[in-house]
Design a protein around this motif. Structure first.
Motif, PDB file in Angstrom:
ATOM      1  N   LYS A 241      45.600  40.418  40.022  1.00 39.08           N
ATOM      2  CA  LYS A 241      44.617  39.927  40.992  1.00 39.08           C
ATOM      3  C   LYS A 241      43.856  38.728  40.435  1.00 39.08           C
ATOM      4  CE  LYS A 241      45.572  42.960  44.123  1.00 39.08           C
ATOM      5  NZ  LYS A 241      46.297  42.527  45.347  1.00 39.08           N
ATOM      6  N   ILE A 242      43.498  38.770  39.178  1.00 38.96           N
ATOM      7  CA  ILE A 242      42.801  37.639  38.551  1.00 38.96           C
ATOM      8  C   ILE A 242      43.648  36.375  38.655  1.00 38.96           C
ATOM      9  CG2 ILE A 242      42.074  36.706  36.318  1.00 38.96           C
ATOM     10  CD1 ILE A 242      41.118  39.545  35.591  1.00 38.96           C
ATOM     11  N   ASN A 243      44.936  36.510  38.354  1.00 35.43           N
ATOM     12  CA  ASN A 243      45.823  35.350  38.403  1.00 35.43           C
ATOM     13  C   ASN A 243      46.073  34.892  39.839  1.00 35.43           C
ATOM     14  OD1 ASN A 243      46.160  35.202  35.577  1.00 35.43           O
ATOM     15  ND2 ASN A 243      47.739  36.782  35.623  1.00 35.43           N
ATOM     16  N   ALA A 244      46.263  35.847  40.750  1.00 35.92           N
ATOM     17  CA  ALA A 244      46.537  35.486  42.142  1.00 35.92           C
ATOM     18  C   ALA A 244      45.358  34.774  42.787  1.00 35.92           C
ATOM     19  CB  ALA A 244      46.893  36.746  42.941  1.00 35.92           C
ATOM     20  N   LEU A 245      44.149  35.105  42.356  1.00 36.19           N
ATOM     21  CA  LEU A 245      42.946  34.490  42.913  1.00 36.19           C
ATOM     22  C   LEU A 245      42.549  33.209  42.170  1.00 36.19           C
ATOM     23  CD1 LEU A 245      40.878  37.767  43.459  1.00 36.19           C
ATOM     24  CD2 LEU A 245      41.865  36.309  45.249  1.00 36.19           C
TER      25      LEU A 245
END
Length: 280
Positions: free
Chosen positions: A72-76
Motif C-alpha cells: 500500500k505504501i508503494n502503491a500510494l
C-alpha cells in the motif's frame, strides 16, 4: 501532500473516529486492504503515530500484514515517507512506527510496552482469545487510541464476535459486514472462483450434500460454521484457556495432511480424565 484513496461504499462508516472499528465477512471482501490503507493514511498524517498489527499467534513476520502495508505504501507513492525494516516500518521525520506482534508472546507486564500506541489492528480476529482482548484493551489508553479488528467469523461464541457483535457490544464501536459482492476492487480471478464455488455448492446440495451450501456461505459470506456433520466434535467441545498440569503424562502429537483446499495441520494433544485437550 494530497492523498487520493478510493474508498468502497461499505467502508464509509469506518472513516469516522471511534474507539472500536470492525469489519467481518467472507473471503475476498477487501477488509484487510481497507484497514491497511487506513493505517498508512493515519501514519502519514501523524508522523508521531505508533501502531501495532496484532495476531493471536505470529511465529514469523511473513504471516503478518507487513507485506500488504508495504504494498500500500508503494502503491500510494509514499515510499519516501516510510523506512521499511525487517520487523517494523518507521515513519521518516518523526517517531512514528508500525510493529507486528503476536498476543501469545505477551504477558500482563510485557503488554505495557504498547502503552502510548494509538492504533491496534487485530488481524484474523476470529482467533484472538478472551485473555488477549483483556490484556490489549486497557493497554490502548492514549487519547484518541483506536482498536481495529478484521475477521472471517467462525463461531458466534468467539471472543471478538461476543465483544463486538454481542448483546453488550460497546457503544463507541462501528462494525460492518462486507463480502466479495460488495468489493468493487475484487479481481476477476477471485470473482470467478466465487461463482464457481457457488454453482458447485448448489449442485452438491441438490445431490444430497446438506452442508455444501452452508460451507460456501461460511467461506464467502462469513456465516458461522454451525452445521454439525462438518464438525466431528460438534456439541462436545468448548474453547477456553488451560495450562497443562504437572500430573498430565499422556501427551500426543498428530498430523493431518491437507489436500485441495484443506490445510495441513500439526497438533499437540493431552488426555486427562477422559477429556481431550488440544494445546496447539
Amino acid at each position: 501532500m494530497e492523498l487520493e484513496i478510493q474508498t468502497p461504499r461499505w467502508a464509509l462508516p469506518l472513516l469516522k473516529p471511534s474507539r472500536y472499528k470492525g469489519a467481518h465477512g467472507g473471503r475476498g471482501s477487501g477488509k484487510s486492504h481497507f484497514f491497511a490503507e487506513a493505517l498508512v493514511e493515519d501514519c502519514l498524517a501523524d508522523k508521531e503515530l505508533r501502531a501495532v498489527c496484532i495476531r493471536e499467534i505470529q511465529k514469523s513476520i511473513k504471516f503478518s500484514s507487513k507485506q500488504l502495508i508495504e504494498d500500500k505504501i508503494n502503491a500510494l507513492g509514499l515510499a519516501d515517507y516510510f523506512e521499511v525494516q525487517r520487523d517494523l516500518i518507521k515513519r521518516r521525520g518523526g517517531n512514528g512506527l508500525i510493529l507486528f506482534q503476536g498476543m501469545q508472546d505477551h504477558t500482563a507486564d510485557s503488554i505495557k510496552s504498547l502503552e502510548g500506541f494509538r492504533r491496534a489492528w487485530i488481524e484474523e480476529a476470529q482467533s484472538i482469545s478472551a485473555k488477549s482482548l483483556r490484556l490489549l484493551r486497557p493497554t490502548m489508553r492514549a487519547d484518541g487510541a483506536e482498536i481495529w479488528a478484521t475477521w472471517n467469523p467462525s463461531d458466534k461464541h468467539d471472543p471478538i464476535d461476543d465483544f463486538l457483535r454481542g448483546a453488550f457490544a460497546p457503544k463507541n464501536s462501528i462494525v460492518v459486514e462486507v463480502n466479495i459482492d460488495q468489493n468493487p476492487f475484487a479481481p476477476q480471478t477471485l470473482l470467478d472462483e466465487f461463482r464457481d464455488d457457488k454453482e458447485r455448492a448448489a449442485m452438491l446440495q441438490a445431490a444430497g450434500d446438506e452442508n455444501a451450501y452452508a460451507m460456501f456461505e461460511h467461506v464467502w459470506y462469513g456465516a458461522y460454521l454451525e452445521f454439525s456433520d462438518a464438525l466431528v466434535f460438534a456439541g462436545h467441545y468448548i474453547i477456553d484457556e488451560f495450562e497443562p498440569q504437572a500430573d498430565w503424562v499422556d501427551v500426543y502429537y498428530g498430523a493431518d495432511w491437507g489436500f485441495a483446499k484443506d490445510p495441513t495441520t500439526l497438533n499437540k494433544l493431552w488426555i486427562k480424565d477422559n477429556i481431550l485437550y488440544i494445546e496447539y
